[in-house]
Motif scaffolding. Sequence first.
Motif, PDB file in Angstrom:
ATOM      1  N   ARG A 247     -30.289 -23.996 -43.398  1.00 34.27           N
ATOM      2  CA  ARG A 247     -32.510 -24.494 -43.334  1.00 34.27           C
ATOM      3  C   ARG A 247     -32.143 -25.851 -45.280  1.00 34.27           C
ATOM      4  O   ARG A 247     -31.316 -25.073 -46.299  1.00 34.27           O
ATOM      5  N   GLY A 249     -35.186 -28.334 -47.787  1.00 38.60           N
ATOM      6  CA  GLY A 249     -36.383 -28.807 -47.399  1.00 38.60           C
ATOM      7  C   GLY A 249     -36.337 -29.151 -49.590  1.00 38.60           C
ATOM      8  O   GLY A 249     -35.598 -29.222 -50.361  1.00 38.60           O
ATOM      9  N   TYR A 268     -41.590 -25.726 -48.598  1.00 42.67           N
ATOM     10  CA  TYR A 268     -41.586 -26.080 -47.245  1.00 42.67           C
ATOM     11  C   TYR A 268     -40.046 -26.427 -46.708  1.00 42.67           C
ATOM     12  O   TYR A 268     -39.015 -27.330 -47.211  1.00 42.67           O
ATOM     13  N   GLY A 269     -40.004 -26.170 -45.285  1.00 43.69           N
ATOM     14  CA  GLY A 269     -37.994 -26.063 -44.681  1.00 43.69           C
ATOM     15  C   GLY A 269     -37.957 -26.857 -43.623  1.00 43.69           C
ATOM     16  O   GLY A 269     -39.234 -27.231 -42.605  1.00 43.69           O
ATOM     17  N   ILE A 270     -37.015 -27.436 -43.208  1.00 45.30           N
ATOM     18  CA  ILE A 270     -36.374 -28.142 -42.445  1.00 45.30           C
ATOM     19  C   ILE A 270     -34.794 -26.972 -41.657  1.00 45.30           C
ATOM     20  O   ILE A 270     -34.565 -27.289 -42.292  1.00 45.30           O
ATOM     21  N   LYS A 277     -40.115 -27.914 -38.191  1.00 40.39           N
ATOM     22  CA  LYS A 277     -40.949 -27.588 -40.069  1.00 40.39           C
ATOM     23  C   LYS A 277     -40.412 -26.004 -39.816  1.00 40.39           C
ATOM     24  O   LYS A 277     -41.737 -25.250 -39.115  1.00 40.39           O
ATOM     25  N   HIS A 279     -43.402 -23.442 -42.840  1.00 39.28           N
ATOM     26  CA  HIS A 279     -43.350 -23.519 -44.244  1.00 39.28           C
ATOM     27  C   HIS A 279     -44.410 -22.185 -43.613  1.00 39.28           C
ATOM     28  O   HIS A 279     -45.301 -21.657 -42.436  1.00 39.28           O
ATOM     29  N   LEU A 301     -34.322 -36.274 -47.371  1.00 37.13           N
ATOM     30  CA  LEU A 301     -35.637 -36.068 -47.629  1.00 37.13           C
ATOM     31  C   LEU A 301     -35.886 -36.760 -48.631  1.00 37.13           C
ATOM     32  O   LEU A 301     -35.501 -37.151 -49.679  1.00 37.13           O
ATOM     33  N   VAL A 405     -38.805 -37.221 -43.831  1.00 40.34           N
ATOM     34  CA  VAL A 405     -37.709 -36.763 -43.398  1.00 40.34           C
ATOM     35  C   VAL A 405     -36.217 -37.593 -41.942  1.00 40.34           C
ATOM     36  O   VAL A 405     -37.166 -37.933 -41.110  1.00 40.34           O
TER      37      VAL A 405
END
Length: 567
Positions: A247, A249, A268-270, A277, A279, A301, A405
């Motif tokens: 992951r 972000g 905040y991540g992918i 996504k 959060h 990013l 993204v």
Amino acid sequence: MASDLEKREGTPLPTSGPTSIPQKRVLDDDHVPAISSPLNPNPDPKLTKAQSHDDIPAMAREKRTKKESLKKRESKGVSAPDSVRATPDPKLVSNEPTLKDSSPLRYKLAPPKPSDFEPARAPVFTHHHDVPALDGTTISFYETSEHVYNKKNFHYTHCIADPNFPSSFYYRQTEPEPHGSHISFEDAATHMYLDQSGRHITTDKGFRMARANIGVRQGRWYWECKITRGMVKTAEGGKIESHGHVRLGFARREASLDAPVGFDAYSYGIRDVEGQKVHMSRPKDFFPTGEDIKEGDVIGLEIQLPSENLHRKVVQGQYNPAVDILDDETPSAEGPNIVRDRIPIRFKAHIYFEKIDYHTSKELEDLMNPSPVGASGTANSAAEPPNPNHQVPSLRTLPNSYIKVYKNGVLMGTPFTNLLAFLPPASKPQAQVGAREGMDDGMLGYYPAISVFRGGAAECNFGPDFWYPPPGYGTKDTDGDVEMTGTDGDTVTVVSEKPAGNVCPLSKRYDEQIVEDIVADIVDEVDFWMQDGCRVIDRTGGRDEKADVTVDIAPGREEIKELVQDD
């Protein structure tokens, strides 16, 4: 500059402090150092609880009378479970007890050792294992040692003794090798393995996170990450096989390193699974149907944050969308209020600045666990969604902020907008004796972050040479063209070389941070030098007959005590 500094008042004396050097003790389960130090003198458990949101006077203290100071950041680290430490017990030496927030706290320190003037040392790399790369080569991962880790409540940065500083503040911030932007060796969870450049990371444990050594406070920035070990489609029926997970972000200082990106409100991540996504631990579909993140994919990013001028208006409750949204890029006549309360600590071959870190807030815990009564047991202030004018500073958001993204150079979309504000009082230091509220140490911001899980591996690229540059990156910006007439009458067009749209590689941010560190160190030293009467004082403990003693101070310790971290 001198006229502004002369208006300052004296540094406040701590209300209490240890009177002798403490013995080493084992840290408690909450990672709070149990040993007295100038930043942690016999902490009362009641003092370690998170405080309620700031009042208006606390917001007002965020402005600094020292207008010429520039922003500054810190990074890197300390303290781990099952470790012991002993920090020094220096005496506060300021003779002006009325200065409140414009100057760092000041301590009497022992004279530096000769080794304190040597450049900061890189960690020791011990080979751990190899994995095959996508191009058929081999990636060597190493276990890093001989350095400390950032843990809850305390944060550490490398420092070095400086013979050119004329006051008794002997140390300034520095950076060890490898120089440049990379994953921070200190600002990472344990049991993570990196290559020697600090740009490739993996683990054989559960989800852990590492932050980069560069943080974003304003502007538009871009970085990318290549998945080298993760999910892959097999030849048989296109089934998905996992070699681990990744992951990535952005994460703030308060985000936990022992959890994946997007675990809490501070990141905040992918995620690689279906490109969702994440959060506050809530995965939501984001990538188009059928898209996911597999081995070999490059995820770019881009983050945009408003100017610090607008940011401060938001956190101070002075934001007016009808007026300020058009004033975002207007330079502020007043610089950021950077105040760094810190003291040198030894760890083996290293010298670190120890400082109290920022803590999570109950309001964001309630936001993560919404209910009529929040997780903190009080009325849930998150009933009103986060917005720039929220009554609670930590729930205020930044106008025009977003994270975009890209996958292999193709824009996937904008999963996050209106990011949460982070400047004080939206962020606050851990409540302990010696920690002052409303302080911005220059290190607050959003940091590139990567989480890996059981064999997952990824390689960072902070630029300026990207695998998949964002659209328009590296092209000439003709908006700022200037026509000049030469002596021969010819007209020449001078074209700026900055990337179109002012999208900058995060590698450039590293250079900015170095400049900010230097300026902030000089500002602090000038402050202390003026408190000494603008004269050089005895920095040798009385061993130099030529030194000029101008202040009456208590004897220093024979040495700075060492922090000891068990393996």
